[in-house]
Motif scaffolding. Structure first.
Motif, PDB file in Angstrom:
ATOM      1  N   LEU A  12     -22.988 -22.783   9.311  1.00 16.10           N
ATOM      2  CA  LEU A  12     -21.837 -21.993   8.872  1.00 16.10           C
ATOM      3  C   LEU A  12     -22.288 -20.768   8.079  1.00 16.10           C
ATOM      4  O   LEU A  12     -21.818 -19.651   8.319  1.00 16.10           O
ATOM      5  CB  LEU A  12     -20.879 -22.854   8.044  1.00 16.10           C
ATOM      6  CG  LEU A  12     -19.613 -22.143   7.540  1.00 16.10           C
ATOM      7  CD1 LEU A  12     -18.786 -21.599   8.698  1.00 16.10           C
ATOM      8  CD2 LEU A  12     -18.777 -23.091   6.673  1.00 16.10           C
ATOM      9  N   SER A 104     -13.690 -28.069   0.524  1.00 16.38           N
ATOM     10  CA  SER A 104     -13.258 -28.907   1.650  1.00 16.38           C
ATOM     11  C   SER A 104     -11.811 -29.332   1.458  1.00 16.38           C
ATOM     12  O   SER A 104     -11.340 -29.477   0.316  1.00 16.38           O
ATOM     13  CB  SER A 104     -14.146 -30.154   1.735  1.00 16.38           C
ATOM     14  OG  SER A 104     -13.582 -31.131   2.592  1.00 16.38           O
ATOM     15  N   PRO A 151     -12.384 -25.677   4.162  1.00 19.97           N
ATOM     16  CA  PRO A 151     -12.348 -25.986   5.590  1.00 19.97           C
ATOM     17  C   PRO A 151     -11.920 -27.428   5.838  1.00 19.97           C
ATOM     18  O   PRO A 151     -12.258 -28.340   5.074  1.00 19.97           O
ATOM     19  CB  PRO A 151     -13.803 -25.790   6.047  1.00 19.97           C
ATOM     20  CG  PRO A 151     -14.475 -25.024   4.946  1.00 19.97           C
ATOM     21  CD  PRO A 151     -13.752 -25.399   3.689  1.00 19.97           C
ATOM     22  N   ILE A 154     -14.936 -29.418  10.586  1.00 21.74           N
ATOM     23  CA  ILE A 154     -15.505 -28.342  11.407  1.00 21.74           C
ATOM     24  C   ILE A 154     -16.104 -28.951  12.679  1.00 21.74           C
ATOM     25  O   ILE A 154     -16.845 -29.927  12.620  1.00 21.74           O
ATOM     26  CB  ILE A 154     -16.583 -27.567  10.628  1.00 21.74           C
ATOM     27  CG1 ILE A 154     -15.970 -26.929   9.364  1.00 21.74           C
ATOM     28  CG2 ILE A 154     -17.220 -26.498  11.500  1.00 21.74           C
ATOM     29  CD1 ILE A 154     -16.997 -26.247   8.462  1.00 21.74           C
ATOM     30  N   TYR A 155     -15.749 -28.359  13.823  1.00 18.80           N
ATOM     31  CA  TYR A 155     -16.329 -28.813  15.094  1.00 18.80           C
ATOM     32  C   TYR A 155     -16.826 -27.607  15.872  1.00 18.80           C
ATOM     33  O   TYR A 155     -16.532 -26.452  15.538  1.00 18.80           O
ATOM     34  CB  TYR A 155     -15.320 -29.620  15.910  1.00 18.80           C
ATOM     35  CG  TYR A 155     -14.210 -28.797  16.521  1.00 18.80           C
ATOM     36  CD1 TYR A 155     -14.233 -28.447  17.869  1.00 18.80           C
ATOM     37  CD2 TYR A 155     -13.136 -28.352  15.752  1.00 18.80           C
ATOM     38  CE1 TYR A 155     -13.231 -27.679  18.432  1.00 18.80           C
ATOM     39  CE2 TYR A 155     -12.119 -27.591  16.301  1.00 18.80           C
ATOM     40  CZ  TYR A 155     -12.168 -27.259  17.644  1.00 18.80           C
ATOM     41  OH  TYR A 155     -11.167 -26.487  18.193  1.00 18.80           O
ATOM     42  N   ARG A 159     -21.575 -29.997  16.707  1.00 18.94           N
ATOM     43  CA  ARG A 159     -20.640 -30.743  15.834  1.00 18.94           C
ATOM     44  C   ARG A 159     -19.629 -31.440  16.744  1.00 18.94           C
ATOM     45  O   ARG A 159     -18.485 -31.005  16.886  1.00 18.94           O
ATOM     46  CB  ARG A 159     -19.922 -29.782  14.881  1.00 18.94           C
ATOM     47  CG  ARG A 159     -20.855 -29.029  13.921  1.00 18.94           C
ATOM     48  CD  ARG A 159     -20.078 -27.951  13.199  1.00 18.94           C
ATOM     49  NE  ARG A 159     -20.867 -27.162  12.280  1.00 18.94           N
ATOM     50  CZ  ARG A 159     -20.950 -27.359  10.964  1.00 18.94           C
ATOM     51  NH1 ARG A 159     -20.297 -28.365  10.415  1.00 18.94           N
ATOM     52  NH2 ARG A 159     -21.670 -26.559  10.202  1.00 18.94           N
ATOM     53  N   ARG A 182      -8.658 -29.832  11.799  1.00 18.85           N
ATOM     54  CA  ARG A 182      -9.969 -29.325  12.191  1.00 18.85           C
ATOM     55  C   ARG A 182      -9.937 -27.810  12.279  1.00 18.85           C
ATOM     56  O   ARG A 182      -8.868 -27.196  12.343  1.00 18.85           O
ATOM     57  CB  ARG A 182     -10.405 -29.907  13.545  1.00 18.85           C
ATOM     58  CG  ARG A 182      -9.753 -29.261  14.729  1.00 18.85           C
ATOM     59  CD  ARG A 182      -9.650 -30.126  15.932  1.00 18.85           C
ATOM     60  NE  ARG A 182      -9.083 -31.421  15.627  1.00 18.85           N
ATOM     61  CZ  ARG A 182      -7.779 -31.645  15.423  1.00 18.85           C
ATOM     62  NH1 ARG A 182      -6.918 -30.649  15.482  1.00 18.85           N
ATOM     63  NH2 ARG A 182      -7.335 -32.835  15.155  1.00 18.85           N
ATOM     64  N   GLU A 184     -12.548 -24.812  14.442  1.00 23.28           N
ATOM     65  CA  GLU A 184     -13.748 -24.529  15.229  1.00 23.28           C
ATOM     66  C   GLU A 184     -14.681 -23.677  14.372  1.00 23.28           C
ATOM     67  O   GLU A 184     -14.236 -22.805  13.626  1.00 23.28           O
ATOM     68  CB  GLU A 184     -13.342 -23.807  16.525  1.00 23.28           C
ATOM     69  CG  GLU A 184     -14.378 -23.876  17.618  1.00 23.28           C
ATOM     70  CD  GLU A 184     -15.419 -22.779  17.492  1.00 23.28           C
ATOM     71  OE1 GLU A 184     -16.495 -22.940  18.072  1.00 23.28           O
ATOM     72  OE2 GLU A 184     -15.152 -21.762  16.813  1.00 23.28           O
ATOM     73  N   VAL A 185     -15.979 -23.940  14.446  1.00 26.20           N
ATOM     74  CA  VAL A 185     -16.935 -23.364  13.492  1.00 26.20           C
ATOM     75  C   VAL A 185     -16.939 -21.836  13.486  1.00 26.20           C
ATOM     76  O   VAL A 185     -17.035 -21.206  12.428  1.00 26.20           O
ATOM     77  CB  VAL A 185     -18.351 -23.945  13.716  1.00 26.20           C
ATOM     78  CG1 VAL A 185     -18.920 -23.566  15.079  1.00 26.20           C
ATOM     79  CG2 VAL A 185     -19.291 -23.522  12.590  1.00 26.20           C
ATOM     80  N   CYS A 188     -13.975 -20.668  11.604  1.00 21.87           N
ATOM     81  CA  CYS A 188     -14.172 -20.892  10.168  1.00 21.87           C
ATOM     82  C   CYS A 188     -14.960 -19.737   9.565  1.00 21.87           C
ATOM     83  O   CYS A 188     -14.568 -19.157   8.536  1.00 21.87           O
ATOM     84  CB  CYS A 188     -14.885 -22.222   9.944  1.00 21.87           C
ATOM     85  SG  CYS A 188     -14.991 -22.701   8.209  1.00 21.87           S
ATOM     86  N   THR A 212      -8.112 -24.136   8.469  1.00 19.85           N
ATOM     87  CA  THR A 212      -7.842 -25.164   9.471  1.00 19.85           C
ATOM     88  C   THR A 212      -7.097 -24.500  10.614  1.00 19.85           C
ATOM     89  O   THR A 212      -6.625 -23.365  10.480  1.00 19.85           O
ATOM     90  CB  THR A 212      -7.032 -26.321   8.857  1.00 19.85           C
ATOM     91  OG1 THR A 212      -6.870 -27.369   9.814  1.00 19.85           O
ATOM     92  CG2 THR A 212      -5.663 -25.871   8.379  1.00 19.85           C
TER      93      THR A 212
END
Length: 272
Positions: A12, A104, A151, A154-155, A159, A182, A184-185, A188, A212
């Motif tokens: 990230l 988070s 965040p 994160i996927y 991930r 969630r 997506e990275v 983010c 998110t």
């Protein structure tokens, strides 16, 4: 052109640093090892130790250090120790830069499927989440201008936890929806760079943002979708009764940020 310091250059952090560079900023990054994207000035240093003198007239500092492990000690190092080191370093600046702290949505411990916003009470249920709240409060009480970034899960590339679970061919049943949240990275990282750029352009930024996507979704719905895409036929059944929450991205949306992956379908289709 702004001068930005990114502390933590994992997946990230690297995406944030590259995004800030592409937005026309001078970017310096601090990390323990020597790997660094091209065009970014590296300070190779362990951020838990007293920080060295770093040349530059920094406008913004982004703290994006992931804990080495999922335990209290690692979280204290990543969020509290580094926070203290950062504040000691900032005290040497006549005009301290704006601090962005990657926290988070785990700080919200709500469990009844309710929506949570940045104004919802933080009710951390785990010890690690309690450390995150302590770190947020450390910055809120620091006297330094700061924004907390929260965040959700994160996927993206590398991930793939939900895909791994889908491949176990389990059909999950829920008595009540167990919501997942969630982002997506790449979205983010883009959101963080977008907010920094907004501030640099004179837009007033809030003290916290949930990062998110726009569609919290039940766990079973996401797994079912992935199994359909992967053509996996479940061979067993498992019940889930966890508590959960739905995290609102309304504050981020109101800034004009545009998601590439506004929901899990878009994000996972791209990933698959």
């Amino acid at each position: 052109m702004a001068d930005i310091l990114v502390v933590g250059l994992g997946d990230l952090g690297s995406r944030i640093a590259i995004g800030a560079l592409h937005a026309g900023n001078a970017v310096c990054a601090m990390r323990r090892n020597s790997q660094c994207p091209q065009g970014i000035r590296l300070v190779q240093h362990d951020a838990t130790l007293p920080w060295p003198d770093i040349t530059g007239t920094f406008t913004d500092v982004i703290l994006c250090v992931a804990p080495d492990e999922r335990n209290e000690s690692a979280y204290r190092q990543a969020y509290l120790t580094i926070g203290e080191r950062a504040l000691q370093w900032l005290a040497q600046h006549a005009n301290p830069p704006h601090v962005w702290v990657v926290s988070s949505t785990g700080v919200y411990g709500q469990q009844n499927g309710e929506w949570v916003t940045e104004e919802s009470p933080r009710q951390p249920s785990s010890q690690t989440a309690k450390i995150l709240v302590a770190a947020e409060d450390f910055w809120f009480n620091s006297g330094v201008a700061c924004t907390i970034l929260r965040p959700a899960g994160i996927y993206g590339p590398g991930r793939t936890m939900m895909i791994t679970i889908a491949k176990k061919a389990i059909h999950f049943i829920e008595n009540k929806p167990v919501y997942t949240n969630r982002i997506e990275v790449s979205d983010c990282a883009r959101a963080i760079v977008y907010l920094v750029q907004q501030r640099l352009q004179g837009v007033r930024v809030a003290d916290a943002y949930n990062l998110t996507d726009l569609q919290p979704a039940p766990y079973t719905e996401v797994i079912d979708f992935l199994q359909q895409q992967l053509q996996i036929i479940p061979v067993s059944v498992e019940q889930r009764n966890n508590g959960s929450k739905r995290v609102s991205a309304n504050r981020l949306q109101q800034t004009g940020f545009d998601w590439h992956y506004p929901d899990y379908q878009a994000g996972y289709l791209a990933l698959l």
